[in-house]
Design a protein around this motif. Structure first.
Motif, PDB file in Angstrom:
ATOM      1  N   ASP A   1       0.830  -1.195   0.000  1.00 38.92           N
ATOM      2  CA  ASP A   1       0.000   0.000   0.000  1.00 38.92           C
ATOM      3  C   ASP A   1       0.872   1.254   0.000  1.00 38.92           C
ATOM      4  O   ASP A   1       2.103   1.198   0.108  1.00 38.92           O
ATOM      5  CB  ASP A   1      -0.946  -0.003   1.200  1.00 38.92           C
ATOM      6  CG  ASP A   1      -0.207  -0.095   2.525  1.00 38.92           C
ATOM      7  OD1 ASP A   1       0.976   0.287   2.584  1.00 38.92           O
ATOM      8  OD2 ASP A   1      -0.811  -0.548   3.515  1.00 38.92           O
ATOM      9  N   ASP A   2       0.199   2.431  -0.109  1.00 35.02           N
ATOM     10  CA  ASP A   2       0.920   3.697  -0.206  1.00 35.02           C
ATOM     11  C   ASP A   2       1.764   3.975   1.028  1.00 35.02           C
ATOM     12  O   ASP A   2       2.910   4.439   0.928  1.00 35.02           O
ATOM     13  CB  ASP A   2      -0.072   4.845  -0.424  1.00 35.02           C
ATOM     14  CG  ASP A   2      -0.708   4.805  -1.803  1.00 35.02           C
ATOM     15  OD1 ASP A   2      -0.129   4.145  -2.697  1.00 35.02           O
ATOM     16  OD2 ASP A   2      -1.772   5.418  -1.990  1.00 35.02           O
ATOM     17  N   ASP A   3       1.225   3.691   2.221  1.00 32.54           N
ATOM     18  CA  ASP A   3       1.966   3.961   3.450  1.00 32.54           C
ATOM     19  C   ASP A   3       3.234   3.116   3.526  1.00 32.54           C
ATOM     20  O   ASP A   3       4.292   3.605   3.950  1.00 32.54           O
ATOM     21  CB  ASP A   3       1.086   3.680   4.676  1.00 32.54           C
ATOM     22  CG  ASP A   3      -0.025   4.718   4.826  1.00 32.54           C
ATOM     23  OD1 ASP A   3       0.115   5.809   4.239  1.00 32.54           O
ATOM     24  OD2 ASP A   3      -1.018   4.424   5.515  1.00 32.54           O
TER      25      ASP A   3
ATOM     26  N   TRP B   1       5.502  12.907  -2.102  1.00 28.01           N
ATOM     27  CA  TRP B   1       4.169  13.432  -2.402  1.00 28.01           C
ATOM     28  C   TRP B   1       3.386  12.424  -3.249  1.00 28.01           C
ATOM     29  O   TRP B   1       2.232  12.125  -2.988  1.00 28.01           O
ATOM     30  CB  TRP B   1       4.301  14.771  -3.130  1.00 28.01           C
ATOM     31  CG  TRP B   1       2.998  15.504  -3.351  1.00 28.01           C
ATOM     32  CD1 TRP B   1       1.734  14.983  -3.264  1.00 28.01           C
ATOM     33  CD2 TRP B   1       2.837  16.880  -3.667  1.00 28.01           C
ATOM     34  NE1 TRP B   1       0.795  15.943  -3.528  1.00 28.01           N
ATOM     35  CE2 TRP B   1       1.441  17.124  -3.778  1.00 28.01           C
ATOM     36  CE3 TRP B   1       3.715  17.931  -3.894  1.00 28.01           C
ATOM     37  CZ2 TRP B   1       0.926  18.380  -4.090  1.00 28.01           C
ATOM     38  CZ3 TRP B   1       3.200  19.177  -4.203  1.00 28.01           C
ATOM     39  CH2 TRP B   1       1.831  19.397  -4.301  1.00 28.01           C
ATOM     40  N   ARG B   2       4.067  11.872  -4.256  1.00 26.61           N
ATOM     41  CA  ARG B   2       3.411  10.906  -5.145  1.00 26.61           C
ATOM     42  C   ARG B   2       3.045   9.631  -4.401  1.00 26.61           C
ATOM     43  O   ARG B   2       1.931   9.096  -4.558  1.00 26.61           O
ATOM     44  CB  ARG B   2       4.343  10.583  -6.313  1.00 26.61           C
ATOM     45  CG  ARG B   2       3.832   9.513  -7.252  1.00 26.61           C
ATOM     46  CD  ARG B   2       2.619   9.990  -8.037  1.00 26.61           C
ATOM     47  NE  ARG B   2       2.127   8.983  -8.947  1.00 26.61           N
ATOM     48  CZ  ARG B   2       1.321   7.988  -8.610  1.00 26.61           C
ATOM     49  NH1 ARG B   2       0.903   7.861  -7.338  1.00 26.61           N
ATOM     50  NH2 ARG B   2       0.922   7.115  -9.517  1.00 26.61           N
ATOM     51  N   LEU B   3       3.944   9.133  -3.556  1.00 24.02           N
ATOM     52  CA  LEU B   3       3.693   7.875  -2.847  1.00 24.02           C
ATOM     53  C   LEU B   3       2.657   8.035  -1.739  1.00 24.02           C
ATOM     54  O   LEU B   3       2.006   7.059  -1.361  1.00 24.02           O
ATOM     55  CB  LEU B   3       4.998   7.340  -2.252  1.00 24.02           C
ATOM     56  CG  LEU B   3       6.060   6.864  -3.248  1.00 24.02           C
ATOM     57  CD1 LEU B   3       7.313   6.415  -2.504  1.00 24.02           C
ATOM     58  CD2 LEU B   3       5.521   5.737  -4.113  1.00 24.02           C
ATOM     59  N   SER B   4       2.526   9.244  -1.212  1.00 26.79           N
ATOM     60  CA  SER B   4       1.591   9.444  -0.106  1.00 26.79           C
ATOM     61  C   SER B   4       0.142   9.285  -0.544  1.00 26.79           C
ATOM     62  O   SER B   4      -0.720   8.907   0.261  1.00 26.79           O
ATOM     63  CB  SER B   4       1.792  10.831   0.509  1.00 26.79           C
ATOM     64  OG  SER B   4       1.358  11.847  -0.382  1.00 26.79           O
ATOM     65  N   GLY B   5      -0.157   9.592  -1.823  1.00 24.43           N
ATOM     66  CA  GLY B   5      -1.529   9.537  -2.298  1.00 24.43           C
ATOM     67  C   GLY B   5      -2.431  10.579  -1.672  1.00 24.43           C
ATOM     68  O   GLY B   5      -3.666  10.463  -1.741  1.00 24.43           O
TER      69      GLY B   5
END
Length: 219
Positions: free
Chosen positions: A2-4, A65-69
């Motif tokens: 997942d993003d986290d 920023w991109r990975l945080s969603g």
């Protein structure tokens, strides 16, 4: 993943590299400011290193920023990272975060909350003060009617500003110098409030512990 998890993995992989980049930024900027008589080629190299580290932080910010969603909410939730990206003056403070990450990675016993606040505040104010002194010295040393002419003057002024004393014997006269002064004043107040609050909390806990050890009053 997942993003986290992806964000945590990215931060774990880049913390050390960005901490080193912070030190490279500070070192190259310090030599560039304090040694103006070096050959032009050396100054070009130093400035190249400075901009390279800035680029590394910009890439890290964009990836996180991109990975945080989170979209635009990332800027609000990670406001300190945003400020560090925009203001190179604060970039060396990243070393404090790297130190914390290295402690966690090696499984070392973490200090208590109050001790961490004291240590991290001392590290932050030292790095911020040195960086601020360099920036003010660079802005003021050749300005007409300037009172800050040497790096020693700048260090003294920075210490009095961060401590919120402000003797007034040295004052910035340039627009950039005054802008930096406002930032240092704000940081000084914030750090002073943090340390004072932590110390007050520690004292209250010690007093409470002392009362508990005495036990209830005897009738």
């Amino acid at each position: 993943m997942d993003d986290d998890s992806r964000l945590a993995d990215w931060e774990r992989r880049t913390d050390l590299a960005l901490g080193i980049a912070s030190l490279v930024f500070l070192g190259s900027y310090a030599v560039h400011v304090l040694e103006p008589d070096l050959p032009e080629a050396v100054h070009v190299l130093l400035l190249s290193l400075t901009y390279l580290t800035w680029g590394m932080f910009a890439v890290d910010y964009a990836v996180r920023w991109r990975l945080s969603g989170e979209g635009p909410g990332f800027v609000r939730r990670h406001w300190l990272d945003t400020v560090v990206l925009v203001l190179p003056l604060l970039r060396p403070v990243r070393v404090v975060r790297t130190y914390e990450a290295m402690q966690r990675r090696h499984g070392e016993p973490r200090m208590g909350l109050h001790a961490r606040v004291a240590v991290y505040s001392a590290l932050s104010i030292s790095l911020l003060g040195f960086s601020g002194a360099l920036a003010v010295y660079q802005a003021e040393r050749s300005a007409p009617n300037a009172t800050i002419r040497t790096f020693g003057d700048s260090l003294w002024w920075t210490c009095s500003t961060l401590s919120t004393v402000g003797y007034g014997d040295y004052v910035p006269v340039t627009t950039l110098g005054r802008f930096i002064a406002v930032g240092l004043m704000a940081c000084g107040l914030a750090l002073l409030g943090t340390v004072t609050g932590s110390f007050s909390s520690w004292m209250l806990q010690r007093f409470d512990l002392g009362e508990d050890e005495k036990g209830p009053p005897q009738k």
